[in-house]
Design a protein around this motif. Structure first.
Motif, PDB file in Angstrom:
ATOM      1  N   GLU A  42      42.040  35.366  38.214  1.00 29.41           N
ATOM      2  CA  GLU A  42      41.470  34.064  38.591  1.00 29.41           C
ATOM      3  C   GLU A  42      40.647  34.188  39.872  1.00 29.41           C
ATOM      4  N   GLN A  43      41.162  34.927  40.834  1.00 22.65           N
ATOM      5  CA  GLN A  43      40.422  35.133  42.085  1.00 22.65           C
ATOM      6  C   GLN A  43      39.126  35.899  41.807  1.00 22.65           C
ATOM      7  N   HIS A  44      39.203  36.943  40.994  1.00 22.24           N
ATOM      8  CA  HIS A  44      38.024  37.725  40.630  1.00 22.24           C
ATOM      9  C   HIS A  44      37.008  36.847  39.895  1.00 22.24           C
ATOM     10  N   TYR A  45      37.467  36.029  38.963  1.00 23.90           N
ATOM     11  CA  TYR A  45      36.598  35.186  38.147  1.00 23.90           C
ATOM     12  C   TYR A  45      35.851  34.166  39.005  1.00 23.90           C
ATOM     13  N   ASN A  46      36.540  33.579  39.965  1.00 27.82           N
ATOM     14  CA  ASN A  46      35.924  32.511  40.767  1.00 27.82           C
ATOM     15  C   ASN A  46      35.166  33.010  41.990  1.00 27.82           C
ATOM     16  N   LEU A  47      35.493  34.183  42.505  1.00 29.80           N
ATOM     17  CA  LEU A  47      34.855  34.654  43.734  1.00 29.80           C
ATOM     18  C   LEU A  47      33.897  35.826  43.547  1.00 29.80           C
ATOM     19  N   ASN A  48      34.074  36.636  42.517  1.00 28.09           N
ATOM     20  CA  ASN A  48      33.280  37.853  42.418  1.00 28.09           C
ATOM     21  C   ASN A  48      32.516  38.027  41.111  1.00 28.09           C
ATOM     22  N   ARG A  49      33.036  37.536  40.022  1.00 34.61           N
ATOM     23  CA  ARG A  49      32.405  37.763  38.722  1.00 34.61           C
ATOM     24  C   ARG A  49      31.128  36.928  38.614  1.00 34.61           C
TER      25      ARG A  49
ATOM     26  N   PRO B 134      17.501  36.343  46.969  1.00 30.26           N
ATOM     27  CA  PRO B 134      16.785  37.484  46.383  1.00 30.26           C
ATOM     28  C   PRO B 134      16.421  38.500  47.458  1.00 30.26           C
ATOM     29  N   LEU B 135      16.482  39.765  47.085  1.00 29.01           N
ATOM     30  CA  LEU B 135      16.168  40.844  48.023  1.00 29.01           C
ATOM     31  C   LEU B 135      14.670  41.147  47.986  1.00 29.01           C
ATOM     32  N   GLY B 136      14.138  41.394  49.157  1.00 32.12           N
ATOM     33  CA  GLY B 136      12.736  41.794  49.248  1.00 32.12           C
ATOM     34  C   GLY B 136      12.583  43.257  48.862  1.00 32.12           C
ATOM     35  N   PRO B 137      11.360  43.686  48.550  1.00 29.59           N
ATOM     36  CA  PRO B 137      11.128  45.074  48.140  1.00 29.59           C
ATOM     37  C   PRO B 137      11.551  46.091  49.201  1.00 29.59           C
ATOM     38  N   ASP B 138      11.432  45.735  50.499  1.00 28.27           N
ATOM     39  CA  ASP B 138      11.805  46.679  51.547  1.00 28.27           C
ATOM     40  C   ASP B 138      13.322  46.909  51.588  1.00 28.27           C
ATOM     41  N   ARG B 139      14.125  45.920  51.196  1.00 26.96           N
ATOM     42  CA  ARG B 139      15.581  46.079  51.209  1.00 26.96           C
ATOM     43  C   ARG B 139      16.100  46.788  49.967  1.00 26.96           C
ATOM     44  N   ILE B 140      15.362  46.729  48.864  1.00 22.13           N
ATOM     45  CA  ILE B 140      15.825  47.355  47.628  1.00 22.13           C
ATOM     46  C   ILE B 140      15.842  48.867  47.772  1.00 22.13           C
ATOM     47  N   GLU B 141      14.908  49.445  48.497  1.00 24.00           N
ATOM     48  CA  GLU B 141      14.856  50.898  48.658  1.00 24.00           C
ATOM     49  C   GLU B 141      16.066  51.423  49.415  1.00 24.00           C
ATOM     50  N   ARG B 142      16.614  50.626  50.335  1.00 21.37           N
ATOM     51  CA  ARG B 142      17.752  51.064  51.153  1.00 21.37           C
ATOM     52  C   ARG B 142      19.048  50.375  50.714  1.00 21.37           C
ATOM     53  N   LEU B 143      19.160  50.043  49.464  1.00 21.48           N
ATOM     54  CA  LEU B 143      20.297  49.282  48.970  1.00 21.48           C
ATOM     55  C   LEU B 143      21.519  50.184  48.786  1.00 21.48           C
ATOM     56  N   ALA B 144      22.629  49.816  49.415  1.00 18.78           N
ATOM     57  CA  ALA B 144      23.886  50.544  49.261  1.00 18.78           C
ATOM     58  C   ALA B 144      24.923  49.572  48.697  1.00 18.78           C
ATOM     59  N   ILE B 145      25.589  49.986  47.652  1.00 16.63           N
ATOM     60  CA  ILE B 145      26.564  49.138  46.977  1.00 16.63           C
ATOM     61  C   ILE B 145      27.944  49.757  47.112  1.00 16.63           C
ATOM     62  N   LEU B 146      28.920  48.932  47.446  1.00 18.36           N
ATOM     63  CA  LEU B 146      30.318  49.364  47.480  1.00 18.36           C
ATOM     64  C   LEU B 146      31.049  48.755  46.293  1.00 18.36           C
ATOM     65  N   ARG B 147      31.912  49.561  45.666  1.00 19.44           N
ATOM     66  CA  ARG B 147      32.693  49.073  44.531  1.00 19.44           C
ATOM     67  C   ARG B 147      34.163  49.044  44.904  1.00 19.44           C
ATOM     68  N   ARG B 148      34.830  47.959  44.550  1.00 19.90           N
ATOM     69  CA  ARG B 148      36.261  47.820  44.789  1.00 19.90           C
ATOM     70  C   ARG B 148      36.941  47.612  43.441  1.00 19.90           C
TER      71      ARG B 148
ATOM     72  N   GLY C 220      41.869  49.382  38.308  1.00 15.86           N
ATOM     73  CA  GLY C 220      40.571  49.770  37.769  1.00 15.86           C
ATOM     74  C   GLY C 220      40.127  48.948  36.571  1.00 15.86           C
ATOM     75  N   VAL C 221      40.906  47.964  36.165  1.00 20.25           N
ATOM     76  CA  VAL C 221      40.498  47.106  35.048  1.00 20.25           C
ATOM     77  C   VAL C 221      39.340  46.212  35.460  1.00 20.25           C
ATOM     78  N   LEU C 222      39.387  45.710  36.677  1.00 24.02           N
ATOM     79  CA  LEU C 222      38.331  44.850  37.201  1.00 24.02           C
ATOM     80  C   LEU C 222      37.589  45.586  38.309  1.00 24.02           C
ATOM     81  N   HIS C 223      36.280  45.428  38.362  1.00 26.96           N
ATOM     82  CA  HIS C 223      35.462  46.040  39.396  1.00 26.96           C
ATOM     83  C   HIS C 223      34.696  44.946  40.135  1.00 26.96           C
ATOM     84  N   GLU C 224      34.704  45.028  41.445  1.00 23.15           N
ATOM     85  CA  GLU C 224      33.943  44.084  42.268  1.00 23.15           C
ATOM     86  C   GLU C 224      32.944  44.865  43.091  1.00 23.15           C
TER      87      GLU C 224
END
Length: 135
Positions: free
Chosen positions: A83-90, A107-121, A126-130
């Motif tokens: 429920e927390q994942h569904y309402n806050l992250n999904r 929306p991200l500008g083109p200059d930020r997309i090149e330096r985009l770093a994503i963290l996964r939790r 491991g059933v749900l990924h945020e």
């Protein structure tokens, strides 16, 4: 299998149904005799059942069909985390890829997309990924 055969395997307390005329009052009396309370959906809310059925389908497809539930405590923990994942992250298509309890992402500008770093939790083993942007 009927309710009597299920015995202690299933304790049904409530039946949620719409106000359609195909359900006679006798059915409510029979269920009441078995200890089941009938709850009717809202008077002018024809899509109420459809919305909940869609949520249950999503819950089953994303969590319950992929998880072996050990006991009631484990089920409650898994449902609370989902429920927390569904309402806050999904992300939700109808909300333009935003979560219901969060503001829409800018929306991200083109200059930020090149330096985009994503963290996964990972959640629930491991059933749900945020995902979120790294600071």
């Amino acid at each position: 299998m009927d309710l009597e055969d299920a015995g202690s395997l299933a304790r049904v307390k409530f039946l949620i149904r719409d106000r359609d005329g195909e359900y006679p009052a006798l059915i409510d009396e029979i269920l009441g005799g078995a200890g089941i309370t009938t709850i009717l959906t809202g008077v002018r809310v024809p899509r109420m059942n459809a919305i909940m059925e869609r949520w249950v389908k999503t819950l089953r497809g994303e969590l319950l069909d992929r998880t072996l539930i050990w006991n009631e405590i484990h089920l409650r923990h898994a449902l609370q985390a989902y429920e927390q994942h569904y309402n806050l992250n999904r992300t939700h298509r109808s909300l333009a890829a935003a979560a219901p309890l969060r503001a829409q992402p800018q929306p991200l500008g083109p200059d930020r997309i090149e330096r985009l770093a994503i963290l996964r939790r990972d959640r629930l083993g491991g059933v749900l990924h945020e995902y979120r942007h790294a600071a």
